[in-house]
Design an enzyme around this catalytic site. Structure first.
Site, PDB file in Angstrom:
ATOM      1  N   LYS B 151       0.849  -1.210   0.000  1.00 62.70           N
ATOM      2  CA  LYS B 151       0.000   0.000   0.000  1.00 62.70           C
ATOM      3  C   LYS B 151       0.875   1.248   0.000  1.00 62.70           C
ATOM      4  CE  LYS B 151      -3.411   2.873   0.739  1.00 62.70           C
ATOM      5  NZ  LYS B 151      -3.586   3.657   1.905  1.00 62.70           N
ATOM      6  N   CYS B 152       0.464   2.237  -0.796  1.00 62.51           N
ATOM      7  CA  CYS B 152       1.104   3.552  -0.838  1.00 62.51           C
ATOM      8  C   CYS B 152       2.608   3.423  -1.124  1.00 62.51           C
ATOM      9  CB  CYS B 152       0.797   4.287   0.474  1.00 62.51           C
ATOM     10  SG  CYS B 152       1.343   5.997   0.505  1.00 62.51           S
ATOM     11  N   GLN B 153       3.433   4.061  -0.293  1.00 68.31           N
ATOM     12  CA  GLN B 153       4.888   4.006  -0.494  1.00 68.31           C
ATOM     13  C   GLN B 153       5.389   2.564  -0.474  1.00 68.31           C
ATOM     14  OE1 GLN B 153       6.993   5.293   2.945  1.00 68.31           O
ATOM     15  NE2 GLN B 153       8.683   6.204   1.802  1.00 68.31           N
TER      16      GLN B 153
END
Lengths: 354, 359
Positions: B151-153
């Site tokens: 998720k995300c970074q």
């Protein structure tokens, strides 16, 4: 021939004055509010160290959203909401005219509430030491003005000293404030800022240089952070005026504004859109970048100054610790590489983890 | 012409006082509820610590239904927020839903960096901690490959890892992850270009989480700093709403600091110079080619995500060489995509079924 030390003496006097000013700034910045403003006789260096330490201790102690903090935040927001209601109420009472004195008065009251919200809420999300710096920046400007008049007026043209309007410390005319800020910044760079770059002399040369540099960074930071805030205030002022004008026009065109909730939602939409537009602009993005740079430059210089103060005390400094951390980091990496090498030699997969 | 009064003034007085009294009552009731509310259910789905290296920890979630695969799935979240957003409340837990669907689930928790971690590099995170976590799971399960859900970074990290060690990854899932950093519709992407990252890292060592938080709330300042607290007043007497609000509020403001050296490279090479999708990004001198990603890819974006807008995530599908690749979009925001009723109903089952059908 007898030596003429007059220039040297004057220069040393300048440095001494600078030191006095810096002390005053430091006292103002780190002094607790309940002990009054300005210099505090009897307050020694360790008091400042203690306060500085406490600030660092509180570094991560900002708002974290627990129930008590939430309740406080709701209370603050409620005040603003009620002020908005009052504005709506007055608009209704006056039959939707934006020209009456009462409307202007309530509008002004609302605007003060908006600036309070920005100051208390927006700023409260900053890391603690930065928060304090932002809050104190207006005071710093005032202190700088006093010091400037006392020490530098004889050497400079009056136009270098900012207009009184600038130092009111409020932001009720952010457009003018921004213009004043720009003029003052130019003047500072042409005059006082140059003096900060002059070489220092004497036994305390290095220390004096650090003081001057920190002071210069403090001023630069104060100017930029005030510019950022003034831009935000300006948007607030322009938006509330637009919302009132739009509502008056809508009313005159026979479009009924049903209730306060509708008025409030309209305002939230407008302020969000205006802030969004400003945030996405190249100029504001660049200004944010400059303010951040000024803040980090200030921290770097202030850290050097504090380390200089602390060098006489038997305690490790941040730079000592950083050096130690670096050594430990390198040793850990080396250990990992050696473990890997040994495992490979043994024909096994490396053991990792603790 | 005399201006017509919009409404009867007495009606307005009545409205004003009724509004004030009503809100005051809500505040009083709300205070009582706030003082007694049990809102902290984060990270409560049963799990055990199975691996630890410096501050990084790996937790194994206890199965709650019959396992439908022998391939473990590792969840890799971002460094800048806490991963428990996927397990914030039992009734909305993304993690719980994945377990119910039959996945064997592990969570990688990066922890909170402290001053001593300032020298940890970007390479340390990916070739060190992440690589070691994958090796640990391979060994523990005696498998050659594992699944990754990021998720995300964490998605950016895992795409880089997957392009370096594709042989270790069976399936890759990325959710709301940034890959193209040169986009016009993301404020953080815009501001990042003007940041003096060197100065920030040199000043702090470990970049404070509060600084990052300030950037996040600046995305929608008035809504996030003021309006949401006004809006909650009307629902202060509803314990369930308050519980939800407090859970999310606590998560939002729980931002770990960033290890300086890793942050420096991450921001400069990716956010400022967009090197990853240009094929110019290097890890310890080794060029990273996203075309090396050939395993199945599931890329998920949130249409309402203003932190990582879809325009930053979508390009990944064209940059990888995977033949089996899917892109899914949901009307959710950055947190909501893994922490909402809709994500539990739609996103988690999609991820689970997609992984199970390929494991």
């Amino acid at each position: 021939m007898e030596k003429n030390n007059e220039v040297f003496r004057q220069f040393m006097e300048t440095q001494k004055n600078m030191f006095g000013m810096w002390q005053k700034m430091a006292e103002m910045s780190f002094a607790p509010k309940n002990q009054g403003e300005g210099a505090q006789p009897g307050k020694d260096f360790m008091d400042y160290f203690k306060e500085f330490y406490e600030l660092n201790q509180k570094y991560f102690a900002g708002y974290s959203g627990d129930p008590t903090q939430l309740y406080q935040r709701i209370n603050e927001s409620q005040e603003t909401y009620q002020k908005m209601f009052k504005l709506w109420y007055e608009l209704n009472k006056e039959g939707f005219s934006s020209t009456s004195e009462k409307i202007n008065e309530v509008q002004e009251e609302w605007y003060k509430e908006y600036t309070r919200q920005i100051k208390e809420n927006y700023v409260s999300y900053l890391p603690e030491p930065l928060r304090k710096l932002v809050e104190d920046s207006a005071k710093l400007m005032e202190s700088y003005r006093e010091a400037s008049i006392k020490f530098w007026k004889p050497w400079f043209d009056d136009t270098l000293i900012p207009n009184e309007e600038f130092f009111k410390g409020d932001f009720y005319n952010p457009g003018m404030y921004l213009q004043q800020l720009k003029n003052w910044k130019d003047n500072y760079e042409k005059s006082f800022g140059k003096i900060m770059d002059l070489p220092a002399t004497g036994f305390n040369r290095e220390h004096l240089v650090k003081q001057s540099e920190s002071f210069d960074k403090y001023i630069q930071f104060g100017m930029l952070v005030n510019e950022v805030l003034a831009n935000i205030y300006k948007i607030g002022q322009e938006t509330i005026q637009k919302v009132i004008d739009d509502n008056v026009k809508m009313y005159e065109a026979g479009k009924k504004i049903e209730n306060f909730e509708e008025f409030y939602e309209y305002w939230v939409k407008e302020i969000s859109s205006a802030l969004d537009k400003m945030h996405f602009s190249k100029d504001f993005s660049a200004l944010m970048g400059q303010a951040l740079k000024a803040m980090t430059d200030l921290k770097i210089e202030a850290d050097k100054l504090w380390e200089d103060y602390l060098s006489y005390y038997p305690i490790p400094k941040k730079s000592d610790m950083d050096s130690l951390y670096k050594t430990v980091y390198k040793m850990k990496r080396e250990l990992t590489a050696l473990r890997k090498e040994i495992s490979e030699l043994k024909g096994q997969k490396p053991e990792s983890g603790n | 012409m005399e201006k017509q009064k919009f409404t009867d003034i007495n009606e307005l007085y009545e409205k004003f006082f009724s509004n004030a009294v009503n809100k005051q009552q809500k505040m009083i009731d709300g205070f009582e509820i706030l003082a007694n509310i049990e809102f902290d259910e984060r990270y409560k789905t049963p799990k055990e610590l199975v691996y630890e290296e410096d501050k990084m920890k790996i937790y194994h979630y206890h199965p709650i239904s019959e396992k439908k695969t022998t391939i473990p799935t590792l969840i890799v979240y971002a460094l800048m927020n806490r991963p428990y957003v996927m397990d914030l409340q039992s009734e909305k837990s993304f993690v719980r839903k994945l377990l119910e669907e039959g996945l064997d689930l592990y969570m990688l928790d990066w922890g909170y960096p402290t001053a001593e971690d300032r020298y940890i590099t970007f390479e340390d995170y990916i070739e060190g901690y992440l690589a070691n976590a994958v090796e640990f799971l391979k060994k523990k399960h005696n498998v050659k490959q594992i699944n990754i859900m990021s998720k995300c970074q964490g998605g950016t990290f895992c795409a880089i890892y997957a392009s370096m060690f594709p042989e270790n990854i069976k399936n890759l899932v990325t959710i709301a992850s940034p890959f193209d950093f040169d986009i016009e519709d993301g404020l953080l992407f815009k501001w990042a270009k003007y940041m003096d990252v060197d100065s920030l890292v040199d000043a702090f060592g470990v970049v404070p989480g509060q600084f990052l938080n300030m950037c996040f709330v600046s995305l929608r300042p008035y809504e996030l700093l003021f309006d949401k607290y006004v809006a909650i007043i009307n629902r202060l007497d509803n314990p369930k709403v308050l519980k939800d609000f407090l859970s999310v509020e606590s998560w939002i403001f729980d931002s770990p600091g960033q290890a300086g050296e890793a942050y420096r490279k991450y921001m400069k090479d990716l956010w400022q110079e967009n090197k990853l999708i240009k094929g110019e990004f290097k890890m310890n001198g080794r060029a990273i080619d996203l075309k090396a990603i050939k395993m199945p890819l599931l890329n998920i974006v949130g249409e309402k995500d203003n932190l990582i807008p879809p325009s930053s995530s979508i390009p990944l599908n064209d940059l990888v060489a995977s033949k089996d690749k899917e892109l899914h979009s949901f009307p959710l925001g950055h947190a909501g995509i893994v922490a909402s009723s809709l994500s539990q109903k739609k996103v988690a089952p999609l991820v689970a079924q997609w992984l199970l059908s390929r494991s």
